[in-house]
Design an enzyme around this catalytic site. Sequence first.
Site, short mmCIF file in Angstrom:
data_model
loop_
_atom_site.label_atom_id
_atom_site.label_comp_id
_atom_site.label_asym_id
_atom_site.label_seq_id
_atom_site.Cartn_x
_atom_site.Cartn_y
_atom_site.Cartn_z
N THR B 470 -2.67 8.29 -7.58
CA THR B 470 -2.23 7.90 -6.25
C THR B 470 -1.04 8.71 -5.77
O THR B 470 -0.79 8.78 -4.58
CB THR B 470 -1.85 6.42 -6.30
OG1 THR B 470 -1.19 6.19 -7.57
CG2 THR B 470 -3.07 5.54 -6.24
N GLY B 511 0.64 -0.66 -4.46
CA GLY B 511 1.55 0.06 -5.35
C GLY B 511 2.53 0.98 -4.65
O GLY B 511 3.71 0.99 -4.98
N GLU B 692 -6.79 2.13 -0.19
CA GLU B 692 -8.08 1.44 -0.12
C GLU B 692 -8.64 1.44 1.30
O GLU B 692 -9.84 1.30 1.49
CB GLU B 692 -7.94 0.02 -0.66
CG GLU B 692 -7.50 0.04 -2.11
CD GLU B 692 -7.45 -1.32 -2.77
OE1 GLU B 692 -7.54 -1.37 -4.00
OE2 GLU B 692 -7.29 -2.35 -2.08
#
Lengths: 172, 732
Positions: B470, B511, B692
Site C-alpha cells: 500500500t 491503514g 478499496e
Amino acid sequence: MDFTSTVSLKVNGQPYQLTLDNRTTLLDALREHLHLTGTKKGCDHGQCGACTVIADGRRINSCLSLALMHEGDEITTIEGLGQPENMHAMQSAFVRHDGFQCGYCTPGQICSSVAVLQEIATGIPSHVTEDLTGTIALTPEEVRERMSGNICRCGAYSNILDAIFEVAEGTP
Amino acid sequence: MQFDKPATTNPIDRLNVVGRPVPRVDGELKTTGNARYAYEWHDPQMDYAYGHPVGAAIAKGRVRSIDTEAAKKAPGVLAVVTTLDVGEREKGKYNTATVFGGDKIQHYHQAVAVVVARSFEEARAAGALVKVEYAPEDGAYDLEEAMDGAVKPDGSDKPDTAVGDFERAFADAPVTLDAVYRTPDQSHAMMEPHASIAAWKDDDLTIWTSSQMIDWWRSDLATTLGIDKERVHLMSPFIGGGFGGKLFLRADAVLAAFAAKAAGRPVKVALPRPLVANNTTHRPATVQRIRIGAERNGRITAIGHQSWSGDLPGGQPELAVNQTRLLYAGANRKTAMRLATLDLPEGNSMRAPGEAPGMMALEIAIDEMAEKLQMDPVEFRILNDTQVDPEKPERPFSHRNLIGCLRLGAERFGWQKRGAPATRREDGALIGVGVAAAFRNNLLMPSGARVRLDGDGMITVETDMTDIGTGSYTIIAQTVAEMMGVDIDRVTVRLGDSRFPVSSGSGGQFGGNSSTSGVYAACVKLRAAVAARLGFNTQDVVFDGGRVRSGDRAVPLSQAAGADGLIGEDTMTWGDLDKTHQQSTFGAHFVEVGVDIVTGETRIRRMLAVCAAGRILNPLTARSQVIGAMTMGAGAALSEELVVDTRRGFFVNHDLAGYEVPVHADIPHQDVIFMDETDPFSSPMKAKGVGELGLCGVAAAIANAIYNATGVRVRDYPITLDKLIGGLPEVA
C-alpha cells in the site's frame, strides 16, 4: 541409497559447487542453499512467474527446473541485475513508475522485462507476432503478451508497461 | 491524542512532502531483491528445519486416526505433529474456523498435520506418507440450495434496515426494476503464500510471518498456543500482498510454532499454493435481489436490497447491502441480509468486503433502471445524489463529491459519444462503454507510533503498522518529514514488529489515514519535547529545513536532540465525528470493452477512475492502489470464480492456473484522476482511504460496458463468453 548429487553453476558471476538433494529445484537451490532470496516462490508450479531468472541468457521459471539440470550454466537473478548502489535501468524504471506494490512478483517481473526486450531484439516471435521471420515491432501488445506469464496481483501492469517502454526507448 | 473536532490548519497543510509523488522509500530494496519476506529470514547461527503442512481430504467430519509411522521413518524427518497430538485449542478471537487442533474437520484442506524434516524436499515427500482416516459427515456446500434455510444473523451488523414504506412505494412506482444478481466465491490470491518461521527460546516464541495485523495475530497465536501474549515476538516487515487474506491468524504460523517446539529447532512453514484457497479464507458468494422504484422523472422513491451468503457456523454474512443504505436518495428504503450455513472454507474479508460484491450488483441495477427511464446513467446517478445519510437526513456526509467524479469522468472519457446497445462494431468486435459509481466507507482505527530524534538529526519512527504494498513506509516517512520539517532521507521507518506501538494495521482501507494520524500524534509529542528542551514557546514554534524556530531564535534539530535524543509516542484515538458525519469515499469508473462477435470474448480497451477520497497523501502510490484495484475488478468481472464442488465441498480451482486473475495481456493503459479535496472531519491528515475504493463498482462498469456493446445483460459474475454467446447479434 544416496539421493544427492553435486552441481557446479555460476550465479551472478560467482561460481558455486553445491551438493543437493536431487529433487531440489533451481529456485530452492537459490533461495535455501545460496540464500539469494530475491527470487520468489509464489506457486512452485510454473503458474505465476515470480521465480523467473535468466539462465544462459534466457528467462526460465526456476521452480520448474531442477538445479542439477543446470550444470555449468550461468544464472542471473535479481540480485545480479543490480544492487541499490548500481541499479539496472529496468530496476530504476520500476521504482520511478511505481511498477510494483507489495514487491513479491517484482524480481520476476524485472527479470522477465529485461529478457523480453532481448527476445524482441533478437527476433524471437510470440503468439501475437504477425510476421514470424521479420523484425519484430516493439508494441504494447507484444510486450503485454510476453509478460503475461508474470502475474501481479497488486495490479501494477499499467505501470510496469510504462517502465519497460521507458527502458526500451531509452528515455527516462 | 483524541481527534474529536474537525481539523484546522496544521503542519501537514504545508504540503512540502505530504501530497507529493514521492517514489517508494522501500523501492530500491524491493526491486533489487533485498526486501526480506517472512520465509526469507536467514540467521547463519540458526539451524532451520522445514515443515510441510498436510490438509484434510474431506470437507466435514472427524479425524479417526492418523498414522505417522511411515512419515516418521522417512529420510530426514525430525518430527510429525498432528491435529490429534495438539488436541482441541482455544480458538483465536478473529478466527471462525479452527486453524489447527482437535479431531473436528470443518472444511477441506484444514491443516491436520505438519511434517518436519531437515530439508524442504524431505518434508514434502514425507508429508505424502501421512495416512489420515476420516469419519466424513454430510455437509451443505451449495448456496442456492441453502438459501431457503438462511437466517437473520446476529444483530450487530444491522441485518435488517427500513425507512418509510418500501413495499408500498415500490408498488406505486411507475417505473420499477426487480432483478437478482450473483457474485461467486473469490480468492485473495496474493502472490506471497502464507509463510512463517518460528523459533523458541525456552518459553519465548519469535515468529516471522506475513500478517496485515500484528497485534491481532500475536494475540490469537498466543491464545491458540495457550501461552501468554507477552511471550510472543512477531515480525512482519514485508508482506507479499494480503487483500484481507492475512488479516487473521493462519495455519502456517500455528504449525510453525508447534513444529518448532517438537523439532527443538526453528521451523519454516509456507502453505503450498494448492492449499491456499481451501485452507485459508475467501470472499463468500452472494445472491442479491435489488428492487428500485422511480418516478418517470427519474427520482428514486423506493430502493431495496437483499443479500444471501453462506459461512461456517459462527461466521458472518457478506455485508453486500451496506452501500445501498447510503449511496442514493429515496424516501422509502429497505435492506436485509440472510446467512446460510455452509461447510465450505471460512468466508471472511477480502478487499472491500461488503461493497465490492454489493456494488457489483447495485451498479448494474442502476444501469438497468436508467435504461428503463430512458436516461443517461450518469445523469440518473447525479439526479439521485444525496448529501445526507438517507436513513437519517439530519446526518450529513463529511464531504461528498460523487457528482464531480461523474461529471469530470464523463468529460475526460468522452462519454457523450456512447451509442445505443449493440450498435458499434470495429474489426470483428462489438464495442461498448459503461459507467458505475464507486463507493466505500472511510473507517478509522486507533493507531500508535513512537518517533525518536537522535543527536545526528536523524528521525526514526516505529509502529507495528504493516505495508502490504500500500505504501505505508513511504507515506509514514512523508508524514514525519512534514511534521518535523526535515528531508525525507532523514527519516527511517520501522514497521511490522510487535515490540512497536500498536497501530491500525492494514485493512478496510483504514491503514493509510489511521496510521499516518498516529504518526502525526507522536510527532506532536516530539515537537513539544523539542520545544520544551529549547525553552521555546510551543505556540509559535516552526519546524522547517531541519531547524526549529521560535521568534528570532533558530536551532538545528540535531542540537535540540542532545546526546540522548528525544522521543515522542502517542496513539491517535477517534471521537464521534464518524457518528455525527457519514465518512465515505466516492468515485466513478468508466470502461470501454470490445466483445468478439464470434467468440463472445471480452477485452477491456480503456479504463478511467475518478476518485474523491480526501487528501491524497502520495499521488504516485495512491494511483497504484487504484489501478491495482481496477485490475482486481477486471478479474471479478470477467474471470475470477472459485468453483465449488457441491458434492465434496471444496473449491476445485485452487491454484493460480485454475483461479484466473488478470495478467498483463488483459489490462490496457489505465487512467486515474484524484479530485483535489480535503476532508477535515476524517483526521488531521484530512485524508481518507483509497485502497478499496478503486475496486468498488469497477466490475459493474465492465458489465455495463458489455451490455452496451452486445445488448446482452448478464447478472451472474464472472461474465464469461458462454453467458454472452447465445445472445450476440448476427455476425453479418
